[in-house]
Design a protein around this motif. Structure first.
Motif, short mmCIF file in Angstrom:
data_model
loop_
_atom_site.label_atom_id
_atom_site.label_comp_id
_atom_site.label_asym_id
_atom_site.label_seq_id
_atom_site.Cartn_x
_atom_site.Cartn_y
_atom_site.Cartn_z
N LYS A 84 -43.46 18.59 32.63
CA LYS A 84 -42.96 19.29 33.75
C LYS A 84 -41.68 20.16 33.41
CE LYS A 84 -44.36 16.71 37.83
NZ LYS A 84 -43.77 16.13 39.05
N ASN A 90 -36.16 23.77 40.25
CA ASN A 90 -37.21 22.62 40.87
C ASN A 90 -38.31 22.24 39.60
OD1 ASN A 90 -36.34 22.31 43.73
ND2 ASN A 90 -37.32 24.31 43.91
N SER A 91 -38.37 21.11 39.51
CA SER A 91 -39.27 20.68 38.53
C SER A 91 -40.61 21.15 38.77
CB SER A 91 -39.26 19.08 38.24
OG SER A 91 -40.24 18.64 37.27
N CYS A 92 -41.55 21.55 38.00
CA CYS A 92 -42.74 22.25 38.35
C CYS A 92 -43.84 21.81 37.16
CB CYS A 92 -42.77 23.75 38.71
SG CYS A 92 -44.66 24.07 38.91
N ASP A 93 -44.79 21.25 37.50
CA ASP A 93 -45.87 20.74 36.51
C ASP A 93 -46.76 22.27 36.37
OD1 ASP A 93 -47.94 20.13 34.87
OD2 ASP A 93 -48.24 18.37 36.09
N TYR A 94 -46.56 23.03 35.66
CA TYR A 94 -47.41 24.58 35.07
C TYR A 94 -48.74 24.09 34.48
CZ TYR A 94 -43.34 27.49 36.17
OH TYR A 94 -42.13 28.00 36.73
N ASN A 96 -51.01 21.91 35.47
CA ASN A 96 -52.19 21.51 36.46
C ASN A 96 -52.42 22.35 37.54
OD1 ASN A 96 -53.24 18.54 35.24
ND2 ASN A 96 -50.95 18.42 35.42
N GLY A 97 -53.47 22.92 37.60
CA GLY A 97 -53.66 23.75 38.73
C GLY A 97 -55.11 24.29 38.71
N PRO A 139 -50.60 26.98 39.33
CA PRO A 139 -50.05 25.74 39.30
C PRO A 139 -50.18 25.09 40.68
CG PRO A 139 -48.70 26.95 38.08
CD PRO A 139 -49.50 27.99 38.71
N ASN A 140 -50.57 23.93 40.68
CA ASN A 140 -50.48 23.05 41.96
C ASN A 140 -49.24 23.10 42.84
OD1 ASN A 140 -53.28 22.52 41.63
ND2 ASN A 140 -52.88 20.69 40.62
N GLU A 141 -47.97 23.05 41.97
CA GLU A 141 -46.95 22.60 42.63
C GLU A 141 -45.95 23.97 43.08
OE1 GLU A 141 -44.78 19.84 40.32
OE2 GLU A 141 -46.38 18.39 40.64
N CYS A 142 -46.21 25.09 42.31
CA CYS A 142 -45.46 26.40 42.33
C CYS A 142 -46.14 27.51 42.05
CB CYS A 142 -44.23 26.28 41.27
SG CYS A 142 -44.84 25.87 39.62
#
Length: 448
Positions: A84, A90-94, A96-97, A139-142
């Motif tokens: 991440k 914010n922390s983002c996992d780039y 996974n998406g 990405p899933n989170e951002c």
């Protein structure tokens, strides 16, 4: 531990109104004693909640200390993979998406950028479809921001960024040059053993060093030995000699390890890979251990040079990029798919997963080693999953101009390793830019 139960009983008063003063005195005396017993009972649930949720309030480094002892000591293997990076505070996992359609298309094309290697210039080579140009990584989170050339150049001001490794390092390097060239034209700089480009507008230098093993070695060739030789304990001098002038080192390797090789350590043969195929009687040790040793030697060399010189430096290791041959690469294998895989449609293979694991573990180990003196940042650019889902992004037969101009021949060579420019590899540099926006303390870099 069970909490003790306390019960307090008071007898009814049968005294006359003449005893009111005495009752008042008694009540005043009972209040402190009552609070003394009831207050701990009232606070007990709060205390238990604090103890239960205590780890959630720790910083990341404090949490690591809880699990692994002091932060200066590496955690026991397997090392945890934490890819991440920061995005918008914010922390983002780039990494996974999924790939989604995007009508905006790339920043450049095969005619506007003059530095593209012919084998990756798919459109000018006659590739008839263009759908592969209109996908973006989500990405899933951002959200992954679109590449901003001016921002990258501002962060690179007065810096030297060096790509070191194989032809995929060169592939990504050229993608980056093309995107940056949309706002500032670089000039080539003569440098023996590597390719240098200088952006005078920001006094920024980008370079590419050919070093497919990272360590010292010789590649197999048609005119020479049919196997690689590698010295796993010696860093390749081609890039080591220039390390003091580098501010960010980008390591890209892996594909050259999966071919017949002889490995040396301390001047002696350690073993080989597929050595029986060329008639030598050495112990076959596969390529996972040699790959780990080569990366560890390289990262240790960077750490030692940092300790000796004291200069701050960033190091990024790209994980393994899967190939997409339908069939064997050396036996007319093709990659004819024209759309990305959907989520769950394709899984990372055992070999790709193991190489990625080795790379991430060695980076985590290097982080722990370097933590004692600071000033050095190690990161992983994890492209394995997002690259796996793009079988449509390779040159395929269009690694050469108009391969079917004279009809379909029996054997047409395909490139299912490298990536079309423009193409999916541009996304690697979008993530790269997001990583550059953060320094080793996890704070945004100044863009002034």
């Amino acid at each position: 531990m069970e909490a003790q139960k306390y019960a307090f009983k008071m007898k009814s008063s049968t005294t006359t109104t003449t005893l009111k003063d005495d009752s008042l005195c008694l009540s005043k005396n009972l209040v402190p004693y009552t609070l003394q017993f009831l207050l701990p009972i009232a606070l007990l649930p709060i205390v238990l909640l604090c103890i239960y949720f205590y780890p959630l309030f720790l910083t990341k480094s404090q949490t690591n200390e809880l699990h692994y002892g002091t932060i200066s000591s590496p955690p026991p293997p397997p090392y945890p993979v934490n890819n991440k990076i920061k995005a918008e505070n914010n922390s983002c996992d780039y990494f996974n998406g999924k790939w989604i359609h995007d009508k905006s298309g790339p920043l450049y094309n095969g005619t506007t950028c003059g530095t593209i290697k012919e084998g990756q210039n798919c459109m000018t080579n006659g590739r008839p479809d263009s759908n592969y140009l209109y996908y973006r990584w989500k990405p899933n989170e951002c959200n992954l921001p679109r590449f901003e050339p001016n921002t990258f150049l501002q962060l690179s001001k007065n810096k030297h960024i060096a790509f070191i490794g194989d032809s995929l390092a060169r592939n990504q390097f050229e993608s980056l040059l093309c995107m940056l060239s949309t706002v500032s034209k670089p000039k080539p700089v003569h440098h023996k053993g590597s390719h240098w480009w200088h952006f005078a507008s920001h006094n920024a230098t980008l370079s590419d060093y050919w070093s497919p093993f990272l360590v010292q070695g010789d590649e197999r060739s048609k005119s020479g030995p049919s196997f690689n030789t590698m010295h796993l304990d010696r860093v390749n001098e081609r890039w080591l000699k220039d390390m003091d002038g580098m501010d960010l080192i980008f390591l890209s390797f892996g594909n050259w390890f999966n071919v017949p090789s002889i490995y040396y350590e301390n001047g002696l043969v350690l073993g080989c890979l597929n050595c029986s195929s060329f008639g030598l009687n050495y112990t076959d040790i596969g390529f996972y251990v040699p790959l780990r040793k080569a990366l560890r030697t390289s990262l240790n060399a960077i750490i030692e040079r940092k300790r000796a010189k004291g200069k701050e430096i960033s190091v990024i290791v790209r994980t393994f990029s899967p190939t997409h041959f339908d069939g064997d690469w050396d036996k007319a294998g093709t990659c004819s798919k024209t759309e990305p895989y959907g989520n769950g449609e394709k899984k990372v293979g055992e070999m790709e997963s193991e190489i990625r694991r080795i790379q991430t573990e060695e980076v985590e180990s290097a982080k722990a080693k370097a933590n004692a003196f600071g000033g050095i940042r190690f990161e992983v650019l994890d492209v394995t999953e997002l690259a796996l889902l793009r079988p449509d992004g390779h040159p395929g037969a269009y690694m050469k101009p108009f391969p079917f101009a004279n009809g379909v021949s029996e054997h047409v060579q395909n490139d299912c390793v490298h990536w079309c420019l423009p193409g999916p590899i541009d996304t690697w540099n979008e993530i790269f830019l997001e990583m550059m926006k953060w320094d080793w303390k996890g704070q945004p870099r100044s863009e002034e």
